[in-house]
Design a protein around this motif. Structure first.
Motif, PDB file in Angstrom:
ATOM      1  N   TYR A 212      14.291   4.893  -2.322  1.00 19.28           N
ATOM      2  CA  TYR A 212      13.336   4.345  -0.883  1.00 19.28           C
ATOM      3  C   TYR A 212      12.879   2.988  -0.916  1.00 19.28           C
ATOM      4  O   TYR A 212      12.307   2.289  -1.810  1.00 19.28           O
ATOM      5  CB  TYR A 212      12.088   4.991  -1.193  1.00 19.28           C
ATOM      6  N   ARG A 213      13.361   2.161  -0.557  1.00 21.56           N
ATOM      7  CA  ARG A 213      13.362   0.907  -0.062  1.00 21.56           C
ATOM      8  C   ARG A 213      12.142  -0.278   0.127  1.00 21.56           C
ATOM      9  O   ARG A 213      11.607  -0.709  -0.542  1.00 21.56           O
ATOM     10  CB  ARG A 213      14.527  -0.140   0.584  1.00 21.56           C
ATOM     11  N   ASP A 214      11.212   1.436   0.503  1.00 20.18           N
ATOM     12  CA  ASP A 214      10.324   0.642   1.195  1.00 20.18           C
ATOM     13  C   ASP A 214       9.162   0.677  -0.202  1.00 20.18           C
ATOM     14  O   ASP A 214       7.935   0.515  -0.052  1.00 20.18           O
ATOM     15  CB  ASP A 214       9.361   1.197   2.346  1.00 20.18           C
TER      16      ASP A 214
ATOM     17  N   ILE B 147       0.824  -1.294  -0.013  1.00 20.66           N
ATOM     18  CA  ILE B 147      -0.005   0.096  -0.149  1.00 20.66           C
ATOM     19  C   ILE B 147       1.333   1.341  -0.036  1.00 20.66           C
ATOM     20  O   ILE B 147       0.151   2.236  -0.402  1.00 20.66           O
ATOM     21  CB  ILE B 147      -1.361   0.014   1.202  1.00 20.66           C
ATOM     22  N   CYS B 148       2.601   1.137   0.383  1.00 18.38           N
ATOM     23  CA  CYS B 148       2.718   2.059   0.428  1.00 18.38           C
ATOM     24  C   CYS B 148       3.959   2.745  -0.871  1.00 18.38           C
ATOM     25  O   CYS B 148       5.225   3.193  -0.814  1.00 18.38           O
ATOM     26  CB  CYS B 148       3.853   2.415   1.600  1.00 18.38           C
ATOM     27  N   SER B 149       3.967   1.642  -2.189  1.00 18.55           N
ATOM     28  CA  SER B 149       4.417   1.786  -3.160  1.00 18.55           C
ATOM     29  C   SER B 149       4.168   3.069  -3.532  1.00 18.55           C
ATOM     30  O   SER B 149       3.062   3.881  -3.670  1.00 18.55           O
ATOM     31  CB  SER B 149       3.788   0.634  -3.816  1.00 18.55           C
ATOM     32  N   PHE B 150       5.258   3.185  -4.690  1.00 16.36           N
ATOM     33  CA  PHE B 150       5.558   3.968  -6.084  1.00 16.36           C
ATOM     34  C   PHE B 150       3.957   4.282  -6.836  1.00 16.36           C
ATOM     35  O   PHE B 150       2.770   5.473  -6.436  1.00 16.36           O
ATOM     36  CB  PHE B 150       6.679   3.675  -6.522  1.00 16.36           C
TER      37      PHE B 150
ATOM     38  N   SER C  87       9.915 -15.380  13.756  1.00 18.00           N
ATOM     39  CA  SER C  87      11.882 -14.936  14.128  1.00 18.00           C
ATOM     40  C   SER C  87      12.299 -14.129  12.969  1.00 18.00           C
ATOM     41  O   SER C  87      12.205 -14.868  11.877  1.00 18.00           O
ATOM     42  CB  SER C  87      12.293 -16.044  14.984  1.00 18.00           C
ATOM     43  N   GLU C  88      13.032 -14.538  12.985  1.00 18.44           N
ATOM     44  CA  GLU C  88      14.541 -14.194  12.215  1.00 18.44           C
ATOM     45  C   GLU C  88      13.907 -13.265  10.559  1.00 18.44           C
ATOM     46  O   GLU C  88      14.145 -13.600   9.674  1.00 18.44           O
ATOM     47  CB  GLU C  88      15.125 -14.770  11.254  1.00 18.44           C
ATOM     48  N   ILE C  89      12.595 -11.969  10.944  1.00 22.78           N
ATOM     49  CA  ILE C  89      11.734 -11.843   9.712  1.00 22.78           C
ATOM     50  C   ILE C  89      12.309 -10.945   8.659  1.00 22.78           C
ATOM     51  O   ILE C  89      12.986 -10.022   9.178  1.00 22.78           O
ATOM     52  CB  ILE C  89      10.352 -11.244  10.669  1.00 22.78           C
ATOM     53  N   SER C  90      12.701 -10.996   7.199  1.00 27.30           N
ATOM     54  CA  SER C  90      12.754 -10.019   6.482  1.00 27.30           C
ATOM     55  C   SER C  90      12.340 -10.154   5.697  1.00 27.30           C
ATOM     56  O   SER C  90      11.457 -10.268   5.255  1.00 27.30           O
ATOM     57  CB  SER C  90      14.007 -10.545   5.761  1.00 27.30           C
ATOM     58  N   VAL C  91      11.454  -8.157   5.839  1.00 24.71           N
ATOM     59  CA  VAL C  91      10.323  -8.139   4.631  1.00 24.71           C
ATOM     60  C   VAL C  91      10.365  -6.786   3.961  1.00 24.71           C
ATOM     61  O   VAL C  91      11.338  -5.401   4.331  1.00 24.71           O
ATOM     62  CB  VAL C  91       9.498  -6.874   5.937  1.00 24.71           C
ATOM     63  N   PHE C  92      10.614  -6.683   2.580  1.00 25.74           N
ATOM     64  CA  PHE C  92      11.564  -5.822   1.625  1.00 25.74           C
ATOM     65  C   PHE C  92      10.455  -5.651   0.849  1.00 25.74           C
ATOM     66  O   PHE C  92       9.587  -6.523   0.328  1.00 25.74           O
ATOM     67  CB  PHE C  92      13.068  -6.272   1.027  1.00 25.74           C
ATOM     68  N   SER C  93      10.680  -5.010   0.119  1.00 29.98           N
ATOM     69  CA  SER C  93       9.543  -4.280  -1.354  1.00 29.98           C
ATOM     70  C   SER C  93      10.783  -4.687  -2.689  1.00 29.98           C
ATOM     71  O   SER C  93      11.431  -4.110  -2.796  1.00 29.98           O
ATOM     72  CB  SER C  93       9.150  -3.243  -1.055  1.00 29.98           C
ATOM     73  N   SER C  94       9.744  -5.115  -3.357  1.00 29.80           N
ATOM     74  CA  SER C  94      11.064  -5.534  -5.225  1.00 29.80           C
ATOM     75  C   SER C  94       9.434  -4.336  -6.098  1.00 29.80           C
ATOM     76  O   SER C  94       8.378  -4.621  -6.281  1.00 29.80           O
ATOM     77  CB  SER C  94      10.562  -7.069  -4.911  1.00 29.80           C
ATOM     78  N   ALA C  95      10.490  -3.586  -7.213  1.00 27.83           N
ATOM     79  CA  ALA C  95       9.186  -2.980  -8.233  1.00 27.83           C
ATOM     80  C   ALA C  95       9.987  -4.227  -9.299  1.00 27.83           C
ATOM     81  O   ALA C  95       9.687  -3.747 -10.624  1.00 27.83           O
ATOM     82  CB  ALA C  95      10.116  -1.869  -8.245  1.00 27.83           C
ATOM     83  N   ALA C  96      10.067  -5.467  -9.359  1.00 26.85           N
ATOM     84  CA  ALA C  96      10.904  -6.092 -10.175  1.00 26.85           C
ATOM     85  C   ALA C  96       9.831  -6.613 -10.896  1.00 26.85           C
ATOM     86  O   ALA C  96      10.114  -6.386 -13.160  1.00 26.85           O
ATOM     87  CB  ALA C  96      11.717  -6.999 -10.047  1.00 26.85           C
TER      88      ALA C  96
END
Length: 325
Positions: free
Chosen positions: A312-314, A217-220, A256-265
């Protein structure tokens, strides 16, 4: 036909993720993809550290199946939705992905980044017509699917895949354990995403991991197109996550060990659909077809989305969450 006669609803004035209040985000939304009748509103969490967006009023779980009668997973061998265009345009877009430097990321996303892992036992939740699951099996994974849509599950089974047609809570899964559990654009369709995340955690073996891909929802694109953003898709998209709310959901469910990232691929798919919604009114319009103008606009916006995601990584169109049991 009035919405109340088609899909009943209930008010959700507090954020389903953090419990904070809500602020109106959009009103008067309609289904311009598959034509389900009704007018819909969307709220967003007032907590700036959450920002979850949700339909408010929210469709009742007992009625939401009515919104899926023409859904694109009913189409054999079709992984994408009606907004993605012909194979020629797709080939051009894939070529441009190489120039943008995101071809490898795009390819890995299609298999949940499991092309980088030693194959094991994997469950795809919401496996649809089986296209993605088939890719995992071809990579050497012992793949199994779960799909509540009988028509879609039958299509997956016709590909020779093992797919359970029913709920992830069914006794079919009792005693089963998986090395990886994956889902692609499923979370936003759920009335009880926390329940599903907890159930998935129960099905993971020791050191097992879950990978979830969902709209951002926070995307470009969300900020650029607003109510015309392809990721909204009312009334099927019940809750749309931000990076912070997705991380909080997984924390709340014990991961645990949670990784959250966004992608424009894969942003081109979202941009194409959003352009059609903004300029043609719907994806079912006779004008919403691949064209040179659409391709040029998609290419330009995909480039800007990729640049935005770099700065903006998110801001990528999709969120990817990877977490350990």
């Amino acid at each position: 036909m009035e919405k109340a006669k088609l899909i009943r609803t209930e008010e959700r004035q507090n954020c389903p993720c953090c419990g904070a209040g809500q602020i109106p985000l959009y009103s008067g939304l309609s289904d311009r993809i598959f034509g389900v009748s009704g007018s819909w509103s969307m709220s967003q969490c007032s907590n700036v550290d959450c920002q979850l967006a949700w339909l408010n009023p929210m469709p009742l779980g007992s009625d939401i199946a009515k919104a899926y009668r023409q859904y694109y997973t009913h189409t054999p061998n079709q992984a994408d939705d009606p907004s993605t265009g012909t194979s020629i345009f797709k080939a051009i877009q894939l070529g441009y992905a190489t120039l943008l430097g995101c071809a490898a990321e795009r390819s890995s996303m299609e298999v949940y980044f499991l092309d980088r892992e030693t194959p094991g036992r994997v469950l795809e939740v919401g496996s649809g017509n089986g296209v993605r699951l088939k890719r995992l099996v071809d990579l050497g994974w012992d793949g199994e699917g779960q799909e509540i849509d009988v028509a879609a599950a039958d299509m997956a089974s016709s590909l020779g895949l093992q797919v359970h047609s029913g709920s992830i809570y069914d006794t079919y899964f009792s005693g089963k354990k998986y090395d990886r559990i994956v889902s692609n654009h499923v979370l936003e369709h759920l009335h009880d995403p926390a329940g599903m995340m907890i159930r998935c955690r129960e099905l993971l073996g020791e050191k097992g991991e879950i990978t979830v891909i969902t709209p951002n929802i926070c995307s470009f694109g969300s900020r650029l197109f607003g109510r015309n953003w392809r990721g909204l898709e009312p009334p099927r998209h019940i809750q749309i996550y931000s990076p912070a709310s997705l991380r909080q959901l997984l924390l709340n469910c014990g991961y645990s060990e949670i990784s959250v990232f966004s992608s424009a691929a894969r942003a081109d798919l979202v941009m194409t659909g959003s352009i059609n919604l903004a300029f043609c009114g719907s994806l079912t319009s006779s004008h919403a077809r691949p064209s040179l103008a659409n391709a040029v606009m998609t290419t330009l916006l995909w480039t800007l989305a990729r640049l935005s995601n770099f700065i903006y990584r998110d801001s990528g169109e999709e969120l990817v969450a990877i977490a350990r049991k």
